[in-house]
Motif scaffolding. Structure first.
Motif, PDB file in Angstrom:
ATOM      1  N   LEU A 159       0.751  -1.370   0.138  1.00 49.97           N
ATOM      2  CA  LEU A 159       0.101  -0.035  -0.286  1.00 49.97           C
ATOM      3  C   LEU A 159       0.599   0.981   0.469  1.00 49.97           C
ATOM      4  O   LEU A 159       1.764   1.443   0.653  1.00 49.97           O
ATOM      5  N   THR A 160       0.843   1.719  -1.071  1.00 48.22           N
ATOM      6  CA  THR A 160       1.351   3.335  -1.202  1.00 48.22           C
ATOM      7  C   THR A 160       0.301   4.801  -0.712  1.00 48.22           C
ATOM      8  O   THR A 160       1.430   5.312  -1.209  1.00 48.22           O
ATOM      9  N   LEU A 190     -12.019   3.935   7.089  1.00 45.95           N
ATOM     10  CA  LEU A 190     -12.873   5.425   6.287  1.00 45.95           C
ATOM     11  C   LEU A 190     -11.771   4.984   4.938  1.00 45.95           C
ATOM     12  O   LEU A 190     -12.278   5.945   3.663  1.00 45.95           O
ATOM     13  N   ARG A 191     -10.725   4.930   4.516  1.00 43.33           N
ATOM     14  CA  ARG A 191     -10.056   4.097   3.815  1.00 43.33           C
ATOM     15  C   ARG A 191     -10.220   3.004   3.266  1.00 43.33           C
ATOM     16  O   ARG A 191     -10.512   3.536   1.393  1.00 43.33           O
ATOM     17  N   ILE A 192     -10.287   1.896   3.059  1.00 42.65           N
ATOM     18  CA  ILE A 192     -10.043   0.705   2.661  1.00 42.65           C
ATOM     19  C   ILE A 192     -10.971  -0.201   3.566  1.00 42.65           C
ATOM     20  O   ILE A 192     -11.520   0.421   4.351  1.00 42.65           O
ATOM     21  N   PRO A 214     -12.935  -2.903   5.218  1.00 44.29           N
ATOM     22  CA  PRO A 214     -12.943  -3.224   7.301  1.00 44.29           C
ATOM     23  C   PRO A 214     -12.049  -4.812   7.085  1.00 44.29           C
ATOM     24  O   PRO A 214     -11.161  -4.761   8.043  1.00 44.29           O
ATOM     25  N   VAL A 215     -12.417  -5.580   6.664  1.00 40.88           N
ATOM     26  CA  VAL A 215     -11.989  -6.413   6.318  1.00 40.88           C
ATOM     27  C   VAL A 215     -10.481  -6.347   5.853  1.00 40.88           C
ATOM     28  O   VAL A 215      -9.403  -7.524   7.033  1.00 40.88           O
ATOM     29  N   GLN A 216     -10.023  -5.762   5.202  1.00 38.73           N
ATOM     30  CA  GLN A 216      -9.030  -5.707   4.637  1.00 38.73           C
ATOM     31  C   GLN A 216      -8.214  -5.572   5.867  1.00 38.73           C
ATOM     32  O   GLN A 216      -6.384  -4.703   5.782  1.00 38.73           O
ATOM     33  N   ALA A 217      -8.261  -4.338   6.785  1.00 36.57           N
ATOM     34  CA  ALA A 217      -7.729  -3.032   7.622  1.00 36.57           C
ATOM     35  C   ALA A 217      -7.731  -4.035   8.831  1.00 36.57           C
ATOM     36  O   ALA A 217      -6.443  -3.973   9.140  1.00 36.57           O
ATOM     37  N   ALA A 218      -8.715  -5.461   9.060  1.00 36.95           N
ATOM     38  CA  ALA A 218      -8.758  -5.893  10.073  1.00 36.95           C
ATOM     39  C   ALA A 218      -7.017  -7.122  10.089  1.00 36.95           C
ATOM     40  O   ALA A 218      -6.681  -7.307  10.792  1.00 36.95           O
ATOM     41  N   ALA A 219      -7.225  -7.649   9.135  1.00 33.58           N
ATOM     42  CA  ALA A 219      -5.684  -7.865   8.463  1.00 33.58           C
ATOM     43  C   ALA A 219      -4.074  -7.567   7.894  1.00 33.58           C
ATOM     44  O   ALA A 219      -4.108  -8.114   9.042  1.00 33.58           O
ATOM     45  N   ILE A 220      -4.715  -6.344   8.003  1.00 33.62           N
ATOM     46  CA  ILE A 220      -3.193  -5.913   8.086  1.00 33.62           C
ATOM     47  C   ILE A 220      -2.735  -5.685   9.968  1.00 33.62           C
ATOM     48  O   ILE A 220      -2.216  -5.637   9.895  1.00 33.62           O
ATOM     49  N   VAL A 255     -21.049  -5.549   6.868  1.00 29.16           N
ATOM     50  CA  VAL A 255     -19.461  -5.483   7.944  1.00 29.16           C
ATOM     51  C   VAL A 255     -18.921  -4.627   7.671  1.00 29.16           C
ATOM     52  O   VAL A 255     -18.999  -3.930   8.839  1.00 29.16           O
ATOM     53  N   LEU A 256     -19.067  -2.924   7.076  1.00 22.72           N
ATOM     54  CA  LEU A 256     -19.195  -1.895   7.823  1.00 22.72           C
ATOM     55  C   LEU A 256     -20.032  -0.884   8.231  1.00 22.72           C
ATOM     56  O   LEU A 256     -20.117  -0.447   9.464  1.00 22.72           O
TER      57      LEU A 256
END
Length: 249
Positions: free
Chosen positions: A2-3, A38-40, A42-48, A99-100
């Motif tokens: 992610l950049t 707010l940006r990605i 929620p599932v991806q955010a949780a995984a990060i 999920v959101l």
């Protein structure tokens, strides 16, 4: 990797707050996932955030390894694992919008509960409540932790009336969430979220996570951060409402 600069503008304070929470400022880290959502997704955010949490857990458990309550952990960890499995099936079967919305609702409820407690509100569970209620709250803690990394309110509803010393409370909390965060890893693998991009982003954030956790351990014994924590929970309500509106749109 992610950049997106906006992602890191949100991720850096999110990870710092996670570290402070793991170091003893219980609850303030719950805003981390809503901020990233707010940006990605929620599932991806949780995984990060999950690898970050696991590393922070290791620091927190080491710091408070001599202070924990065996009875609380023996009751709540098994039921929390069942809650994690139930939340996995939710994330696997429903749309990202649902999920959101769930994340937004959990964020608002979590923050309102914490503000109520900080203003002298009573925990709605007595110290002699039946163990079945403790197991149910463990399930709820696992479920909300899997969806939003926000399992604190159900856990605290059961633990706070026990009257544990501050050190034992922090240590018991650290061990409980360390165990269930490890248990969440297979669920995120099954969801296909441990991609190279997500793991690289987590790796970039981990040094900050370790530093902020150690800072939290140091600060929790020296400062009264009541006003700071109140601001975080008010902000969490705002972010949670934004996520709900985003889901509705």
């Amino acid at each position: 990797m992610l950049t997106d600069p906006t992602f890191y503008l949100l991720a850096i304070p999110a990870v710092i707050l996670l570290g402070l929470a793991k170091g003893g400022f219980a609850g303030v880290g719950a805003i981390a996932l809503p901020l990233l959502a707010l940006r990605i997704s929620p599932v991806q955010a949780a995984a990060i955030l999950l690898p970050v949490l696991v590393v922070q857990d290791a620091v927190g458990v080491w710091a408070f390894r001599k202070n924990w309550d065996r009875e609380v952990l023996a009751l709540m960890i098994p039921s929390a694992m069942v809650g994690i499995v139930a939340a996995y099936f939710l994330a696997a079967k429903v749309s990202a919008t649902v999920v959101l919305a769930v994340l937004g609702a959990i964020s608002v409820v979590f923050a309102c509960y914490r503000l109520w407690i900080s203003r002298g509100g009573r925990v709605p569970v007595s110290s002699n409540a039946p163990r079945a209620l403790g197991a149910a709250l463990g399930f709820a803690s696992g479920f909300t932790s899997q969806v939003a990394h926000a399992g604190q309110p159900p856990f605290q509803m059961w633990v706070l009336p026990k009257g544990l010393s501050p050190q034992v409370l922090v240590g018991t909390t650290a061990i409980f969430f360390a165990v269930i965060n490890l248990f969440k890893i297979p669920a995120y693998v099954a969801l296909g979220q441990f991609t190279h991009e997500n793991l690289t982003a987590a790796a970039v954030l981990i040094p900050l996570a370790i530093a902020s956790t150690l800072l939290g351990v140091w600060l929790v014994r020296r400062v009264n951060a009541e006003r700071f924590i109140t601001i975080i929970y008010v902000l969490m309500i705002v972010v949670g409402l934004e996520l709900l509106f985003k889901a509705l749109r």
